[in-house]
Design an enzyme around this catalytic site. Structure first.
Site, PDB file in Angstrom:
ATOM      1  N   ASP A  37       0.855  -1.184   0.000  1.00 22.24           N
ATOM      2  CA  ASP A  37       0.000   0.000   0.000  1.00 22.24           C
ATOM      3  C   ASP A  37       0.890   1.231   0.000  1.00 22.24           C
ATOM      4  O   ASP A  37       2.123   1.113  -0.013  1.00 22.24           O
ATOM      5  CB  ASP A  37      -0.965  -0.013   1.204  1.00 22.24           C
ATOM      6  CG  ASP A  37      -2.312   0.612   0.843  1.00 22.24           C
ATOM      7  OD1 ASP A  37      -2.327   1.772   0.402  1.00 22.24           O
ATOM      8  OD2 ASP A  37      -3.342  -0.067   0.990  1.00 22.24           O
ATOM      9  N   HIS A  86      -2.789   3.033  -4.688  1.00 26.37           N
ATOM     10  CA  HIS A  86      -2.196   2.605  -3.415  1.00 26.37           C
ATOM     11  C   HIS A  86      -0.784   2.077  -3.651  1.00 26.37           C
ATOM     12  O   HIS A  86      -0.403   1.019  -3.130  1.00 26.37           O
ATOM     13  CB  HIS A  86      -3.085   1.562  -2.725  1.00 26.37           C
ATOM     14  CG  HIS A  86      -4.331   2.160  -2.141  1.00 26.37           C
ATOM     15  ND1 HIS A  86      -4.315   2.943  -1.003  1.00 26.37           N
ATOM     16  CD2 HIS A  86      -5.622   2.117  -2.539  1.00 26.37           C
ATOM     17  CE1 HIS A  86      -5.556   3.339  -0.727  1.00 26.37           C
ATOM     18  NE2 HIS A  86      -6.373   2.858  -1.641  1.00 26.37           N
ATOM     19  N   GLU A 135      -9.755   2.762  -5.311  1.00 25.61           N
ATOM     20  CA  GLU A 135      -9.358   4.143  -5.024  1.00 25.61           C
ATOM     21  C   GLU A 135      -8.173   4.602  -5.879  1.00 25.61           C
ATOM     22  O   GLU A 135      -7.070   4.827  -5.376  1.00 25.61           O
ATOM     23  CB  GLU A 135      -9.031   4.276  -3.527  1.00 25.61           C
ATOM     24  CG  GLU A 135     -10.231   3.960  -2.660  1.00 25.61           C
ATOM     25  CD  GLU A 135      -9.959   4.012  -1.165  1.00 25.61           C
ATOM     26  OE1 GLU A 135     -10.819   4.528  -0.432  1.00 25.61           O
ATOM     27  OE2 GLU A 135      -8.888   3.529  -0.711  1.00 25.61           O
ATOM     28  N   TRP A 191     -16.851  -3.908  -1.681  1.00 24.21           N
ATOM     29  CA  TRP A 191     -16.596  -3.258  -0.379  1.00 24.21           C
ATOM     30  C   TRP A 191     -17.406  -1.991  -0.196  1.00 24.21           C
ATOM     31  O   TRP A 191     -17.769  -1.641   0.907  1.00 24.21           O
ATOM     32  CB  TRP A 191     -15.102  -2.987  -0.187  1.00 24.21           C
ATOM     33  CG  TRP A 191     -14.513  -1.893  -1.023  1.00 24.21           C
ATOM     34  CD1 TRP A 191     -14.163  -1.969  -2.327  1.00 24.21           C
ATOM     35  CD2 TRP A 191     -14.181  -0.562  -0.591  1.00 24.21           C
ATOM     36  NE1 TRP A 191     -13.631  -0.778  -2.755  1.00 24.21           N
ATOM     37  CE2 TRP A 191     -13.633   0.109  -1.708  1.00 24.21           C
ATOM     38  CE3 TRP A 191     -14.288   0.115   0.617  1.00 24.21           C
ATOM     39  CZ2 TRP A 191     -13.197   1.440  -1.650  1.00 24.21           C
ATOM     40  CZ3 TRP A 191     -13.855   1.440   0.682  1.00 24.21           C
ATOM     41  CH2 TRP A 191     -13.322   2.088  -0.439  1.00 24.21           C
ATOM     42  N   ASP A 202     -12.354  -2.633  11.139  1.00 22.86           N
ATOM     43  CA  ASP A 202     -11.612  -1.464  11.643  1.00 22.86           C
ATOM     44  C   ASP A 202     -12.590  -0.412  12.155  1.00 22.86           C
ATOM     45  O   ASP A 202     -12.166   0.567  12.771  1.00 22.86           O
ATOM     46  CB  ASP A 202     -10.683  -0.871  10.563  1.00 22.86           C
ATOM     47  CG  ASP A 202     -11.391  -0.500   9.265  1.00 22.86           C
ATOM     48  OD1 ASP A 202     -12.507  -1.014   9.006  1.00 22.86           O
ATOM     49  OD2 ASP A 202     -10.831   0.311   8.501  1.00 22.86           O
ATOM     50  N   TRP A 217      -8.247  -3.284   8.350  1.00 21.40           N
ATOM     51  CA  TRP A 217      -7.295  -2.238   7.924  1.00 21.40           C
ATOM     52  C   TRP A 217      -6.663  -1.678   9.186  1.00 21.40           C
ATOM     53  O   TRP A 217      -7.348  -1.411  10.172  1.00 21.40           O
ATOM     54  CB  TRP A 217      -8.034  -1.138   7.153  1.00 21.40           C
ATOM     55  CG  TRP A 217      -8.765  -1.668   5.961  1.00 21.40           C
ATOM     56  CD1 TRP A 217     -10.088  -1.952   5.867  1.00 21.40           C
ATOM     57  CD2 TRP A 217      -8.190  -1.998   4.687  1.00 21.40           C
ATOM     58  NE1 TRP A 217     -10.375  -2.436   4.606  1.00 21.40           N
ATOM     59  CE2 TRP A 217      -9.234  -2.465   3.867  1.00 21.40           C
ATOM     60  CE3 TRP A 217      -6.896  -1.934   4.163  1.00 21.40           C
ATOM     61  CZ2 TRP A 217      -9.026  -2.881   2.548  1.00 21.40           C
ATOM     62  CZ3 TRP A 217      -6.698  -2.336   2.849  1.00 21.40           C
ATOM     63  CH2 TRP A 217      -7.752  -2.808   2.057  1.00 21.40           C
TER      64      TRP A 217
HETATM   65  C1  ACM Z   1     -10.838  -0.414   0.608  1.00 25.82           C
HETATM   66  O1  ACM Z   1     -11.325  -0.415   1.746  1.00 25.82           O
HETATM   67  N1  ACM Z   1     -10.220   0.659   0.151  1.00 25.82           N
HETATM   68  C2  ACM Z   1     -10.928  -1.574  -0.258  1.00 25.82           C
END
Ligand code: ACM
Ligand code: ZN
Length: 598
Positions: free
Chosen positions: A184, A256, A319, A385, A412, A460
């Site tokens: 990431d 990312h 993203e 997601w 999270d 996360w």
């Molecule tokens: C994500 O939570 N950005 C997959």
């Protein structure tokens, strides 16, 4: 006659519950057995199928990690667990049958392993139940084939010892997929021999943002670094395989990617040096779509596929800011040349090349639901997601789907509204909500539902610096998710789950797993009518008492005891605090509210 029948039915239910109450995820079928066996009497374990010997070894390691004596490997007509290979049974299914004074567990390899995990739960719960008697046979099998948990090791790095513990936690809940988020913006964590700077540079960041000090930015001036060598990864993959867990690696692209681009800026659009990101969020620095970058990523995937035997390789895809592609002459030229209308189609073109490559190696890609934008690559599976819409759309297009909506599967998020909760990213996903999840959207036809492989909990780690925090956030929400995925329609309801979870905590304690205790939290119903506020406090467990205070002090065992039959009534402004206690010990969080009676 009616009463007699009622008694028989009640006794039967009690009989069944005594057994079922101790297993998470809930077992599919329970039948009265032809014999009775005291669990404490079991001393031996054996099999006549050499292929199952490994399951015995793994089971004994679980026992020893839980500080229980391992079982001696010895054939015996009494006091033994016998493992039996049954080729005709479904993959992952198992039977437990009481045969004379022995327990027979049958199935294929993975089924037998799950049978042993069921037994592991009973054996580790029975510490204070020496006379725990088994009376039932079990036939058990999973509702879904993808029963996953994810872990982000980029935002914070966790040592291999913890990765193994995490895999153990998954296995003891019959989860079968570990999605390892290895790269990431904030750190690259997998050794790639052809590109040593990925870890040489990309695995180190100079510091980390303090809490949520985005603006003005505040850093902690503490370097963070860490990565897994290929040998360590091979060891983890083997370790997971012995626990019937597939490790699905994730290599993020095209976004990312800032840690990778800090190491190799030539694969960015602007070619400019950047550093491994020290704050959370989404970096504008993404991989360029030129041919050299695609070749670089294929090289990386070659090493990844050599390490991970999984069918699926996760390629991220979420993203992706498009600003750098918009400003890049090479990317714009690529769009013209390929007749792509916009940057979404360029993203799709990017992913298609990776899809073709991974498919040519006999594997499949899976990506976050953004890979739908601009058109889904031919063989790609989708991890949904941003709600379930992406998953629904992919299933309608006959692509495989793993559901992981933020609403139910993001561990999270906060799990309690208590002000004592450690800092988290936001959101609110209490265990009850996780438990209520159904991965099969009602809007899909039966045929389309076939494309939903299952679901996954995501962890996360922006706000999880240490492994105990990961455990606290993941457990017991993953216990609830395991029941969603294994028990499916047979899931018996949240109240029943809470009662079993309480027993299950003994297993978690023996394994030294830290977990959240929100099932002991108090909920309140507050009604204000005409200057009068009525507060009804509730707690699932009845063995203890709720103590409360109205003077702002935290409750203790000397505080007033709440009586469920008499809700509290207030006619003036009052700070109310309440907490659930058993045997003088507080369980769960302090419930706090300000009664604002006007
Ligand atoms: C994500 O939570 N950005 C997959
Ligand atoms: Zn570019």
């Amino acid at each position: 006659m009616r009463i007699y029948r009622f008694l028989i039915v009640s006794l039967f239910l009690l009989h069944i519950q005594s057994f079922a109450q101790t297993t998470i995820p809930f077992v599919q079928q329970i039948n009265a057995a032809s014999s009775k066996i005291s669990l404490a009497s079991i001393q031996f374990i054996y099999t006549e199928d050499t292929a199952l010997l490994q399951e015995i070894n793994t089971f004994n390691i679980f026992l020893s990690n839980a500080n229980k004596p391992s079982l001696k490997i010895k054939k015996s007509d009494t006091a033994a667990i016998k493992l039996v290979w049954n080729e005709t049974m479904k993959d992952e299914a198992y039977k437990i049958e009481l045969v004379g004074k022995n327990i027979h567990i049958s199935g294929k390899k993975n089924g037998v392993f799950y049978g042993l995990m069921t037994l592991f739960q009973w054996m580790t719960q029975s510490v204070d139940k020496q006379n725990f008697v088994l009376r039932n046979d079990i036939y058990d099998f999973p509702a879904f084939t993808w029963r996953g948990m994810h872990l982000d090791v980029s935002r914070h790095f966790f040592p291999t010892g913890f990765i193994k513990k995490y895999i153990d936690i998954l296995a003891m809940h019959k989860m079968n997929t570990f999605h390892w988020h290895l790269t990431d913006d904030q750190g690259w964590r997998i050794e790639i021999k052809k590109y040593p700077l990925l870890t040489g540079v990309g695995s180190k960041r100079k510091e980390t943002m303090v809490d949520k000090h985005f603006d003005p930015y505040l850093g902690d001036r503490t370097p963070v670094e860490g990565y897994y060598t290929q040998d360590q990864i091979a060891d983890i993959v083997k370790y997971a395989a012995l626990r019937h867990i597939t490790v699905v690696p994730e290599i993020e692209m095209p976004g990312h990617a800032q840690a990778a681009l800090a190491a190799y800026p030539e694969f960015s659009c602007n070619k400019q040096a950047s550093e491994v990101l020290t704050k959370w969020g989404v970096s504008e620095q993404v991989f360029c779509s030129d041919d050299q970058t695609i070749a670089f990523l294929k090289d990386i995937l070659d090493e990844v596929m050599a390490l991970f035997p999984s069918t699926y390789i996760h390629i991220g895809g979420d993203e992706v800011p498009k600003a750098s592609w918009k400003a890049c002459a090479v990317c714009q030229q690529k769009m013209k040349q390929q007749r792509l209308k916009n940057e979404n189609e360029l993203q799709s073109y990017f992913i298609r090349q990776i899809d073709d490559y991974v498919t040519s190696k006999g594997r499949r890609i899976i990506g976050w639901d953004e890979i739908l934008e601009g058109g889904l690559a031919e063989n790609a599976a989708v991890m949904s997601w941003r709600g379930e819409e992406g998953g629904i759309s992919a299933a309608k297009q006959k692509h495989h789907v793993v559901m992981s909506p933020g609403s139910h599967c993001y561990f999270d998020h906060y799990q309690s509204k208590s002000s004592d909760e450690p800092l988290a990213i936001g959101g609110f996903t209490p265990i009850e909500k996780v438990y209520s999840y159904n991965p099969l959207p009602a809007t899909l036809s039966d045929n389309e539902k076939e494309y939903i492989l299952g679901a996954q909990g995501n962890v996360w780690t922006e706000y999880m610096q240490i492994s105990s925090q990961v455990e606290y956030m993941a457990v017991p929400r993953l216990c609830a998710l395991s029941e969603v995925l294994w028990s499916g329609d047979r899931k018996p309801g949240f109240d029943n789950f809470k009662t079993r979870l309480r027993t299950h905590f003994k297993t978690l304690d023996r394994y030294q797993i830290l977990y959240a205790k929100t099932i002991f939290d108090i909920t309140a119903e507050i009604n204000t009518v005409g200057g009068k506020t009525t507060v009804a406090l509730k707690n699932h467990f009845k063995q203890g008492q709720i103590h409360y205070t109205t003077d702002g002090n935290p409750p203790n065992t000397m505080s007033a005891i709440y009586n469920e039959k008499n809700p509290l009534v207030f006619t003036q402004h009052t700070p109310l605090k309440a907490q659930y206690f058993e045997n003088g010990k507080a369980l769960g969080a302090v419930f706090t509210t300000e009664i604002l009676t006007k």
